[in-house]
Design an enzyme around this catalytic site. Structure first.
Site, PDB file in Angstrom:
ATOM      1  N   GLU A 161      -0.544   0.316   3.127  1.00  0.00           N
ATOM      2  CA  GLU A 161      -1.679  -0.564   3.385  1.00  0.00           C
ATOM      3  C   GLU A 161      -2.089  -0.420   4.850  1.00  0.00           C
ATOM      4  O   GLU A 161      -1.686  -1.217   5.703  1.00  0.00           O
ATOM      5  CB  GLU A 161      -1.296  -2.006   3.052  1.00  0.00           C
ATOM      6  N   HIS A 204       3.439  -8.015   4.971  1.00  0.00           N
ATOM      7  CA  HIS A 204       1.991  -7.783   4.995  1.00  0.00           C
ATOM      8  C   HIS A 204       1.528  -7.714   6.451  1.00  0.00           C
ATOM      9  O   HIS A 204       2.059  -8.421   7.311  1.00  0.00           O
ATOM     10  CB  HIS A 204       1.269  -8.930   4.260  1.00  0.00           C
TER      11      HIS A 204
END
Ligand code: 13P
Length: 260
Positions: free
Chosen positions: A167, A95
């Site tokens: 993302e 992430h």
């Protein structure tokens, strides 16, 4: 589309164990079981154990937000993928918060992906450029570098089972929060699949699930899920609100019903 849509809620560092439990109960009241939608919750590490006993496993699966790449040893403060094996089905890996705040390099992300697969946990690998990189025209290079390193030691068969997520950092609520145009998402995800195809062949590229993440909410989720390239969404802020998250799941089911 014959794949299930995958809707993942990343709760990040929010909610106590008690609050996490309350949110799960609210979601269980509102979210029906849909055969064409898979719903995954990623609470804090602390809440995984209690939630693993509380969730209705026909409706929800759990994901870890992070773990350490060694299976065991003198690594004070860490939790390994091996320890999470009984609790979670998925783990978020790479992430941007981990890359940017905790110094996770391309190599660390690669090791974590491998550790997840080794322990039968499906990695949800986050890939995306910062605003600065995008403005400098480096988007494809960044995606290429993050993707090829993360997948480096996996076989085509293993990749068919993992999840990739585009993302872009500039689209995440707590970074720049710029709403990405579906066209930009489509272009980036096509490029990601193309990279997988070049390295592992068409079958693997078609099988791998690719999600979109970045300020997704109940108002814009349809515009992403309607793209044939998108197999689901990774939701941050809106996953903490049971109205918003259950609405997102409902819309995913509607999109699947319309498309099949
Ligand atoms: P937001 O949906 O809050 O932008 O977060 C996206 C994200 O980082 C999910 O992992």
């Amino acid at each position: 589309m014959d794949k299930k849509l995958l809707i993942v809620g990343n709760w990040k560092m929010h909610l106590t164990v008690h609050q996490s439990s309350l949110l799960v109960h609210r979601l269980q009241e509102r979210i029906a079981t849909h055969r064409d939608v898979e719903v995954v919750l990623a609470p804090s590490m602390l809440a995984l154990q209690p939630l693993s006993m509380e969730i209705d496993r026909r409706r929800f699966r759990l994901a870890a937000q992070n773990a350490y790449h060694k299976d065991e040893g003198a690594y004070t403060g860490e939790v390994s993928f091996a320890m999470l094996g009984d609790l979670v089905h998925y783990a978020i890996v790479g992430h941007s918060a981990r890359r940017l705040y905790f110094g996770e390099t391309l190599d660390i992300v690669r090791d974590k992906v491998q550790a997840a697969v080794r322990n039968d946990i499906v990695p949800i690998i986050c890939i995306g450029e910062t605003k600065q990189e995008r403005d400098a025209g480096e988007t494809k290079q960044v995606i290429h570098d993050q993707l090829t390193t993360a997948l480096m030691n996996l076989t085509g068969k293993e990749i068919e089972n993992i999840v990739l997520t585009y993302e872009p950092v500039w689209a995440i609520t707590t970074f720049d929060g710029i709403v990405a145009k579906p066209r930009d998402v489509q272009e980036a995800i096509r490029f990601m699949r193309h990279q997988v195809e070049e390295l592992y062949g068409e079958r693997t590229a078609n099988a791998v699930r690719v999600l979109y993440g970045g300020s997704v909410n109940e108002h814009d989720v349809r515009s992403y899920l309607e793209l044939p390239e998108v197999d689901g969404v990774l939701v941050g802020a809106a996953s903490l609100n049971y109205h918003q998250f259950s609405e997102i799941v409902k819309i995913a089911h509607q999109v699947q019903t319309e498309q099949n």
